[in-house]
Design a protein around this motif. Structure first.
Motif, PDB file in Angstrom:
ATOM      1  N   SER A  78      15.414  42.303 118.486  1.00  0.00           N
ATOM      2  CA  SER A  78      16.493  43.231 118.823  1.00  0.00           C
ATOM      3  C   SER A  78      17.700  42.509 119.416  1.00  0.00           C
ATOM      4  N   PHE A  79      17.490  41.354 120.053  1.00  0.00           N
ATOM      5  CA  PHE A  79      18.614  40.624 120.636  1.00  0.00           C
ATOM      6  C   PHE A  79      19.538  40.063 119.557  1.00  0.00           C
ATOM      7  N   ASP A  80      18.988  39.808 118.367  1.00  0.00           N
ATOM      8  CA  ASP A  80      19.774  39.184 117.303  1.00  0.00           C
ATOM      9  C   ASP A  80      20.226  40.171 116.233  1.00  0.00           C
ATOM     10  N   ARG A  81      19.447  41.208 115.977  1.00  0.00           N
ATOM     11  CA  ARG A  81      19.727  42.087 114.838  1.00  0.00           C
ATOM     12  C   ARG A  81      20.252  43.466 115.233  1.00  0.00           C
ATOM     13  N   CYS A  82      20.294  43.769 116.508  1.00  0.00           N
ATOM     14  CA  CYS A  82      20.779  45.083 116.935  1.00  0.00           C
ATOM     15  C   CYS A  82      22.196  44.940 117.499  1.00  0.00           C
ATOM     16  N   PRO A  83      23.042  45.959 117.285  1.00  0.00           N
ATOM     17  CA  PRO A  83      24.407  45.912 117.840  1.00  0.00           C
ATOM     18  C   PRO A  83      24.394  46.193 119.336  1.00  0.00           C
ATOM     19  N   LEU A  84      24.209  45.177 120.145  1.00  0.00           N
ATOM     20  CA  LEU A  84      24.098  45.335 121.596  1.00  0.00           C
ATOM     21  C   LEU A  84      25.462  45.130 122.252  1.00  0.00           C
ATOM     22  N   GLN A 103      18.937  28.003 120.916  1.00  0.00           N
ATOM     23  CA  GLN A 103      19.638  28.377 119.688  1.00  0.00           C
ATOM     24  C   GLN A 103      20.849  27.484 119.442  1.00  0.00           C
ATOM     25  N   HIS A 104      21.557  27.139 120.511  1.00  0.00           N
ATOM     26  CA  HIS A 104      22.718  26.253 120.362  1.00  0.00           C
ATOM     27  C   HIS A 104      22.279  24.878 119.850  1.00  0.00           C
ATOM     28  N   GLN A 105      21.181  24.368 120.378  1.00  0.00           N
ATOM     29  CA  GLN A 105      20.665  23.083 119.917  1.00  0.00           C
ATOM     30  C   GLN A 105      20.236  23.161 118.452  1.00  0.00           C
ATOM     31  N   GLN A 106      19.590  24.274 118.086  1.00  0.00           N
ATOM     32  CA  GLN A 106      19.165  24.435 116.694  1.00  0.00           C
ATOM     33  C   GLN A 106      20.364  24.507 115.754  1.00  0.00           C
ATOM     34  N   GLN A 107      21.413  25.193 116.179  1.00  0.00           N
ATOM     35  CA  GLN A 107      22.615  25.276 115.348  1.00  0.00           C
ATOM     36  C   GLN A 107      23.251  23.904 115.164  1.00  0.00           C
ATOM     37  N   GLN A 108      23.282  23.120 116.224  1.00  0.00           N
ATOM     38  CA  GLN A 108      23.828  21.770 116.109  1.00  0.00           C
ATOM     39  C   GLN A 108      23.000  20.915 115.158  1.00  0.00           C
ATOM     40  N   GLN A 109      21.664  21.041 115.255  1.00  0.00           N
ATOM     41  CA  GLN A 109      20.803  20.279 114.357  1.00  0.00           C
ATOM     42  C   GLN A 109      21.003  20.703 112.907  1.00  0.00           C
ATOM     43  N   GLN A 110      21.136  22.031 112.680  1.00  0.00           N
ATOM     44  CA  GLN A 110      21.361  22.515 111.323  1.00  0.00           C
ATOM     45  C   GLN A 110      22.692  22.021 110.770  1.00  0.00           C
ATOM     46  N   GLN A 111      23.708  22.012 111.609  1.00  0.00           N
ATOM     47  CA  GLN A 111      25.008  21.522 111.159  1.00  0.00           C
ATOM     48  C   GLN A 111      24.948  20.046 110.798  1.00  0.00           C
ATOM     49  N   GLN A 112      24.206  19.284 111.593  1.00  0.00           N
ATOM     50  CA  GLN A 112      24.049  17.866 111.289  1.00  0.00           C
ATOM     51  C   GLN A 112      23.286  17.659 109.989  1.00  0.00           C
ATOM     52  N   GLN A 113      22.222  18.479 109.802  1.00  0.00           N
ATOM     53  CA  GLN A 113      21.449  18.366 108.569  1.00  0.00           C
ATOM     54  C   GLN A 113      22.282  18.755 107.355  1.00  0.00           C
ATOM     55  N   GLN A 114      23.079  19.832 107.503  1.00  0.00           N
ATOM     56  CA  GLN A 114      23.914  20.265 106.390  1.00  0.00           C
ATOM     57  C   GLN A 114      24.996  19.237 106.070  1.00  0.00           C
ATOM     58  N   ALA A 115      25.500  18.581 107.111  1.00  0.00           N
ATOM     59  CA  ALA A 115      26.521  17.563 106.883  1.00  0.00           C
ATOM     60  C   ALA A 115      25.940  16.359 106.150  1.00  0.00           C
ATOM     61  N   GLY A 116      24.657  16.067 106.419  1.00  0.00           N
ATOM     62  CA  GLY A 116      24.036  14.927 105.779  1.00  0.00           C
ATOM     63  C   GLY A 116      23.355  15.233 104.473  1.00  0.00           C
ATOM     64  N   SER A 117      23.273  16.496 104.103  1.00  0.00           N
ATOM     65  CA  SER A 117      22.607  16.871 102.850  1.00  0.00           C
ATOM     66  C   SER A 117      23.585  17.630 101.967  1.00  0.00           C
ATOM     67  N   LYS A 118      23.176  17.835 100.728  1.00  0.00           N
ATOM     68  CA  LYS A 118      24.053  18.536  99.793  1.00  0.00           C
ATOM     69  C   LYS A 118      24.094  20.030 100.100  1.00  0.00           C
ATOM     70  N   LYS A 119      25.207  20.650  99.786  1.00  0.00           N
ATOM     71  CA  LYS A 119      25.440  22.051 100.080  1.00  0.00           C
ATOM     72  C   LYS A 119      24.538  22.938  99.225  1.00  0.00           C
ATOM     73  N   LYS A 120      24.057  24.059  99.837  1.00  0.00           N
ATOM     74  CA  LYS A 120      23.216  24.994  99.089  1.00  0.00           C
ATOM     75  C   LYS A 120      24.025  25.656  97.982  1.00  0.00           C
ATOM     76  N   ARG A 121      23.362  25.846  96.853  1.00  0.00           N
ATOM     77  CA  ARG A 121      24.020  26.569  95.764  1.00  0.00           C
ATOM     78  C   ARG A 121      23.964  28.070  96.037  1.00  0.00           C
ATOM     79  N   ARG A 122      24.816  28.810  95.346  1.00  0.00           N
ATOM     80  CA  ARG A 122      24.966  30.243  95.605  1.00  0.00           C
ATOM     81  C   ARG A 122      24.329  31.089  94.509  1.00  0.00           C
ATOM     82  N   ILE A 123      23.775  32.235  94.934  1.00  0.00           N
ATOM     83  CA  ILE A 123      23.396  33.320  94.028  1.00  0.00           C
ATOM     84  C   ILE A 123      24.347  34.471  94.348  1.00  0.00           C
ATOM     85  N   CYS A 124      25.261  34.757  93.456  1.00  0.00           N
ATOM     86  CA  CYS A 124      26.246  35.816  93.673  1.00  0.00           C
ATOM     87  C   CYS A 124      25.744  37.105  93.031  1.00  0.00           C
TER      88      CYS A 124
END
Length: 742
Positions: free
Chosen positions: A220-226, A423-444
């Motif tokens: 509820s902390f992440d998915r509800c409009p609090l 969560q902030h640490q996880q976001q930083q790690q994800q950004q680092q991983q995304q910067a070092g890896s190829k971008k995800k392709r899209r399903i539109c």
């Protein structure tokens, strides 16, 4: 001169005497405060707990005595029970004088804990919440600073009763449950100096103006409009020591679904296939009483739990889990929200849907002694992690009460601060991983919408089964972990501009859903870029005979594939609409009367009058133009008659209509469609020629309500299994395509 000399000599001694007197005075006051706080007040508090029943109650509120737990009350020691009797005062409690007078003392601030008594079932379901809170608050009361007042509101007139109770400055008001919570005048209570707390028991809290909101799951902390103003705390339901314990015998145990079966029609077929004859259901015990639960739990030791949506990543039902873990049983659960799953790691067996049966087999193959020993270890660990006092300490509630007593600002929940840091640490790690890896392709997944608002509402309603099938299939297949999903609804004029802005690249996937705005898509341009293009047509034939550029053309019915001309350079596939988990989640309708409803989303068929004559006076012809219209007729009838616009057998099946009706556990009678479509739907729909529609409908109408519900549930559960969105997309070859493009 001599007088001045004498005063000069005496002044040092007098100054020392005044200092000594000041020190003595301060010491006596501190000693007096300590005696009143640590010796006298706890006794008065215990006496107040035992004598709440003697105080005059407000007519609209049931003031419950504070007592030891009874069969129908909480099991938290010397606290409150909805149906209990007053507990005897503690050994050293203050006693009243023969005249009934109590020693005069300073009034204790009260913690007023209230819950709505809609009925006995609701109150029993809320017991896990209020027993946890009462046990946690009792620790604070035993320290002598607070007095606990638990009350069950008996009727809907409680807002007026709040004025009669006599809230005073320094009190704490705690309301449990969403029923009538928005109607409480939270602001007026705060103006009186009352600190207000709302305890949520649902997936998302309603809009309330309290000082704090306590939530029992992390999702509820992440998915509800609090909103930002209230302070939030994570306060799950806790261990219940007096719950009856399960007995793990040597024979092979059954697995029990301790939840509403009709509300989980989307995964009932899959559960039956995984567990077979070992699966048992009984949701009635959950809403019964402690005695029934005790008799039930003694012979059942393995349970499975899935959310109503049958989807992974939902919150853990902490109230139900607390009952089961306190009884020492094994729980097999579908994967939950990561943070909620982390709290129960080692206590609950979290797994994917297709592995639930294997987890059960591993547990069932253990000996009775081995299961008993392991279950005792799980129960002991749960008691350590989720003791009510531990929950209160983690959420900083005792520090909150101390701050309120001292007039200091309320401290925040440290769990939220640690979670934000993580969560902030996880976001930083994800950004680092995304910067070092190829971008995800899209399903539109794009669709069109009319510019007119009235037409837009109806078209969105028609397109909803197709979009839901596609999106639910992608979500349920875990492919979105490797791809980025881009969902848009555009007017025809905006299509070209948005395609240029999106700048789709090679080996990405573009799916256009519906006929609205499709001609504005630059199919050839996308194909030249290396984008894999799919046109998911919701109705009619593709009229263009010239090459359009899309790689695949999806039709929802076999009839369209057989009668429509093939589009050049395109692979044609049948992709029907599937089970729609978001349409109806509350079980089948319980309407006493039976209404025959003809449903056409856009146009009236030429045979409406003849069909109405066939069905007779009981027929109610309804044309739904929105989701709200569909829900309205779904509440009033349980038998639906549907037929194509050209009232002949062997025509279209209207797959999207059937998906919506069957997902809501409704009985459907339909004119026989095209032979290949009939083979697909004959197990879920009563099919007949036009002249026999009335006879077939009357057969269903002669059934009892219970028989109709059972038949509708069996049909819907089988439909949900066979037409699972992920299974539909797998048969269509979409997942193989994604694997190849990856």
């Amino acid at each position: 001169m001599s007088f001045s000399l004498s005063l000069t000599r005496l002044w040092p001694a007098l100054r020392f005497s005044w200092l000594a007197f000041l020190v003595l005075f301060i010491g006596l006051r501190l000693l007096q405060d300590w005696i009143r706080r640590d010796l006298l007040l706890p006794e008065f508090a215990v006496y107040a707990h035992a004598s709440v029943a003697a105080t005059p109650a407000v007519p609209t509120i049931h003031a419950t005595p504070l007592a030891t737990g009874t069969a129908a009350g909480p099991d938290v020691g010397p606290v409150a029970s909805p149906t209990g009797s007053p507990a005897s005062p503690a050994k050293n409690a203050a006693r009243p004088t023969p005249g009934g007078m109590m020693p005069q003392t300073k009034r204790l601030s009260r913690i007023r804990l209230w819950v709505q008594d809609l009925d006995q079932i609701y109150l029993y379901m809320m017991e896990a919440f209020y027993s946890t809170l009462m046990s946690g608050f009792t620790v604070a009361c035993n320290r002598g600073a607070w007095q606990l007042d638990f009350q069950v509101v008996k009727n809907q007139a409680f807002p007026a009763a709040i004025e009669k109770v006599g809230f005073q400055k320094g009190d704490v008001f705690v309301w449990i449950g969403f029923h009538y919570a928005p109607e409480i005048d939270w602001q007026r209570l705060r103006h009186k100096g009352v600190y207000t707390i709302y305890v949520d028991t649902e997936q998302c809290p309603p809009k309330v103006d309290s000082d704090e909101i306590w939530l029992f799951h992390w999702m509820s902390f992440d998915r509800c409009p609090l909103p930002n103003r209230p302070m939030y705390r994570y306060v799950p339901t806790g261990f219940r020591p007096n719950r009856a314990s399960a007995v793990h015998l040597d024979y092979r145990p059954k697995v029990n679904l301790f939840e509403c079966v009709q509300c989980r029609v989307g995964c009932w077929g899959e559960l039956r296939r995984q567990f077979g004859a070992s699966l048992q259901t009984n949701s009635g015990v959950w809403v019964a009483d402690d005695t029934t639960f005790a008799n039930y739990i003694k012979t059942r030791s393995v349970f499975v739990t899935v959310p109503k949506s049958c989807a992974e990543g939902m919150y853990v039902p902490a109230a139900r889990i607390s009952d089961l873990l306190s009884s020492g049983v094994f729980i097999i659960s579908l994967r939950s929200y990561p943070d909620d799953e982390r709290m129960f790691r080692g206590l609950v067996n979290f797994t994917e849907f297709d592995k639930m049966g294997a987890v059960y087999q591993r547990i069932a193959n253990m000996s009775g002694q081995e299961r008993q020993r392991m279950a005792a270890t799980i129960r002991s660990e749960y008691a350590k992690r989720f003791a009510p006092s531990v929950i209160f300490e983690r959420a900083n509630i005792y520090a909150l009460l101390d701050s309120l007593r001292r007039g200091l600002p309320p401290p925040p929940d440290p769990q939220l601060q640690l979670r934000r840091q993580r969560q902030h640490q996880q976001q930083q790690q994800q950004q680092q991983q995304q910067a070092g890896s190829k971008k995800k392709r899209r399903i539109c997944v794009w669709s069109g919408q009319p510019a007119n608002q009235t037409e837009k509402k109806g078209y969105d309603y028609l397109l909803s089964p197709f979009l839901t099938t596609l999106l639910q299939g992608l979500i349920g297949s875990h492919w979105l972990n490797k791809w980025t999903l881009d969902v848009r609804a555009l007017t025809t004029e905006a299509v070209a501009h948005e395609l240029d802005r999106a700048s789709l690249q090679q080996r990405e996937v573009f799916v256009w859903v519906g006929i609205e705005g499709e001609k504005a898509v630059q199919w050839m341009k996308l194909r030249q870029r290396g984008v894999h293009t799919i046109f998911y047509r919701n109705e009619g034939c593709d009229e263009a005979a010239s090459p359009r550029g899309f790689h695949e053309l999806w039709y929802p019915e076999w009839r369209l594939i057989s009668t429509c001309s093939r589009s050049p350079n395109a692979t044609v596939r049948r992709v029907p609409t599937g089970f729609l988990p978001g349409w109806c989640m509350d079980g089948p309708p319980s309407a006493k009367g039976v209404k025959f409803v003809g449903w056409w989303p856009r146009r009236k068929p030429s045979c409406e009058e003849p069909v109405g004559n066939v069905l007779g006076a009981n027929a109610e012809i309804v044309h739904t133009a929105s989701r709200e219209d569909f829900k309205k007729i779904g509440r009033t009838g349980s038998i639906f008659v549907t037929w194509p616009e050209i009232c002949l057998s062997g025509r279209f099946v209207h797959a999207s209509q059937l998906s919506a009706l069957l997902s809501c556990q409704l009985l459907v009678v339909s004119v026989r469609p095209y032979v290949k479509d009939e083979a697909e739907y004959r197990d879920f729909v009563t099919l007949a020629s036009p002249e026999k529609l009335l006879a077939e409908s009357q057969k269903l109408a002669r059934m009892s309500v219970k028989q109709r519900k059972e038949l509708a549930f069996n049909r819907s559960s089988e439909f949900a299994y066979k037409f699972n969105p992920a299974r539909i997309l797998q048969k269509a070859g979409l997942f193989s395509l994604l694997r190849r493009l990856q």
